[in-house]
Write an enzyme that holds these catalytic residues in place. Structure first.
Site, PDB file in Angstrom:
ATOM      1  N   GLU A 249       4.123   0.382  -0.311  1.00  0.00           N
ATOM      2  CA  GLU A 249       4.117  -1.000  -0.771  1.00  0.00           C
ATOM      3  C   GLU A 249       2.983  -1.608  -1.034  1.00  0.00           C
ATOM      4  O   GLU A 249       2.353  -1.996  -0.096  1.00  0.00           O
ATOM      5  CB  GLU A 249       5.158  -1.717   0.083  1.00  0.00           C
ATOM      6  CG  GLU A 249       6.072  -2.972  -0.632  1.00  0.00           C
ATOM      7  CD  GLU A 249       4.868  -4.325  -0.628  1.00  0.00           C
ATOM      8  OE1 GLU A 249       4.551  -4.268  -1.804  1.00  0.00           O
ATOM      9  OE2 GLU A 249       4.913  -4.870   0.362  1.00  0.00           O
ATOM     10  N   GLU A 375      -5.136  -8.134  -9.257  1.00  0.00           N
ATOM     11  CA  GLU A 375      -4.450  -8.841  -8.073  1.00  0.00           C
ATOM     12  C   GLU A 375      -5.728  -9.709  -7.481  1.00  0.00           C
ATOM     13  O   GLU A 375      -6.504  -9.005  -6.926  1.00  0.00           O
ATOM     14  CB  GLU A 375      -3.760  -7.958  -7.154  1.00  0.00           C
ATOM     15  CG  GLU A 375      -3.139  -8.605  -6.079  1.00  0.00           C
ATOM     16  CD  GLU A 375      -2.397  -7.707  -5.277  1.00  0.00           C
ATOM     17  OE1 GLU A 375      -1.254  -8.254  -4.784  1.00  0.00           O
ATOM     18  OE2 GLU A 375      -3.083  -6.933  -4.785  1.00  0.00           O
TER      19      GLU A 375
END
Length: 470
Positions: A249, A375
């Site tokens: 993840e 990000e």
């Protein structure tokens, strides 16, 4: 002396002195003061923990599901009675405001634990099915390495460890070296709940050492990792030589798409709340706001207004390194010509120390700008105008990531139509709330696999088909 000074690690059901002598100081990012210390183990201690988990696997896997549930129920009750101490530890290790630590960092993991217990209670065993002359059974995958990040230290531990244990797996956990205090408290809870020796083991240390050793260890059957995409690639590469299962993840750059005719005020407020939640240190944060070009100026005005109110409740970034990453990307946005609407470089005026970042909103952002592609993992929102729906979908999908997203539409049908076209693991429609029983995970470089609910349990199970005579 630091408030939480630990000298031992948890192996084979005991708190033992590690072979390694190195330690790691835990620093409160809000005050920059030391608040604890833990061992920093190396390969020898990691091997002992894996050996303990391997030796405990057969007996734990063969234990009736009802008995595994009973142990986890006791652990849940103990955590429910330890909310304040756990929230305090999380506030110390990552600077989270006290109320946020209680409601988000502790209460949500308790909800998830209770969900698993409720969903599995009454079942005689793990799910199975039949196809013609075959019985399809699900069995525990084996020994699991749970490598967790710093941004939600208890939550990430719970969503890996609890379903793994319920599935019948044994676990070696490696928390982030930045936030290990909550992992120590959770380990003590599992110990007091009566977990058999070796079923759960705790090895704190650096990811480059312990994480790499676990990922490549031949006696680890599955490595479940949450963290940056860069680190996830390293984990997957290390795991490849032993052909073990890998669940990743990773990062995100999620878009909120606002369709014409939507409630713009509600959409902007919800996006700001998501983007700045946990000081922007959330992989699924909505960090790109896509609005019709004619609504761009109104959207950035609303975003700036909302950002000024949300920012007062934010905690700090986790470290000086993360603070520098955010500052460098804000500077890059300015250099690329994006419109700095509010925020910018430096700390907020009410913080003279700590790794606090200014809540920042950029307008007139091009989809190819660095701040629209990378990000940031801080409280930075970019507002991107689009010309038509096809253009908006193309922008939303123009990312190496695919973790989360949102669509606001004038009606459910139009929002759902757009949501189906966005390549991402989950999409919220018109403010749909987070569902801890729904699958969570990403596409593309956001990861492999799913967590939470029955899908999270499946990650720790292997399928076996047993054929009977016709």
């Amino acid at each position: 002396m630091a408030q939480h000074h630990y000298t031992r690690i948890y192996v084979h059901g005991e708190w033992v002195e590690p072979i390694s002598s190195s330690t790691i100081d835990v620093i409160n990012p809000a005050t920059l003061e030391p608040v604890g210390a833990v061992p920093s183990v190396e390969l020898a201690d990691t091997d002992l923990a894996v050996s303990a988990a391997r030796s405990a696997f057969d007996s734990w896997a063969s234990m009736p599901l009802s008995e595994r549930i009973a142990v986890l129920r006791r652990a849940t009750e103990l955590l429910e009675g330890s909310v304040e101490s756990m929230a305090h530890a999380i506030s110390l290790e990552m600077g989270a405001p006290a109320g946020f630590a209680r409601t988000e960092h502790v209460a949500l993991p308790i909800t998830i634990m209770n969900n698993y217990l409720a969903d599995l209670s009454g079942d005689p065993g793990l799910p199975h099915s039949s196809i013609e002359n075959s019985l399809i059974v699900r069995e525990p995958v084996g020994v699991v390495a749970a490598i967790t990040p710093w941004n939600f230290p208890l939550y990430q531990l719970v969503i890996k460890v609890v379903p793994a244990l319920l599935a019948g797996c044994t676990v070696v956990a490696k928390p982030s070296e930045l936030t290990p205090l909550s992992a120590y408290l959770f380990t003590d809870i599992l110990d007091r709940a009566g977990l058999p020796d070796g079923v759960f083991n705790l090895v704190p240390g650096k990811g480059s050492v312990v994480g790499a050793a676990l990922a490549s260890h031949p006696d680890i059957d599955l490595v479940s990792f949450t963290g940056s995409t860069r680190a996830g690639i390293a984990v997957a590469t290390a795991a490849a030589s032993t052909v073990k299962r890998v669940a990743l993840e990773l990062g995100g750059k999620s878009a909120c798409l606002v369709l014409p005719g939507s409630d713009l005020v509600a959409a902007v407020d919800a996006t700001i709340s998501s983007c700045f939640w946990n000081a922007g240190q959330t992989c699924s944060a909505l960090t790109r706001l896509l609005v019709p070009r004619e609504l761009h100026d109104e959207a950035v005005t609303l975003a700036a207004r909302t950002a000024s109110t949300v920012g007062a409740d934010m905690g700090p970034l986790i470290s000086s390194e993360q603070f520098d990453v955010v500052q460098n990307l804000i500077a890059a946005g300015v250099a690329e010509g994006a419109q700095l609407v509010t925020g910018g470089l430096g700390r907020p005026s009410d913080h003279t120390r700590g790794h606090f970042a200014r809540p920042t909103v950029f307008g007139n952002v091009s989809p190819k700008m660095q701040i629209a592609q990378e990000e940031i993992f801080g409280p930075v929102l970019v507002v991107i105008p689009y010309d038509n729906i096809d253009d908006a979908i193309e922008i939303a999908n123009d990312s190496p990531y695919g973790l989360s997203g949102a669509v606001w539409g004038p009606d459910t049908e139009s929002a759902l139509s757009a949501a189906r076209r966005i390549r991402t693991g989950q999409v919220d429609i018109n403010g749909g709330p987070f569902n801890p029983r729904a699958p969570f995970g990403g596409t593309k470089m956001s990861g492999i696999g799913r967590e939470l609910g029955p899908f999270g349990l499946d990650e720790f199970l292997e399928l076996k088909s047993i054929q009977f005579p016709l």
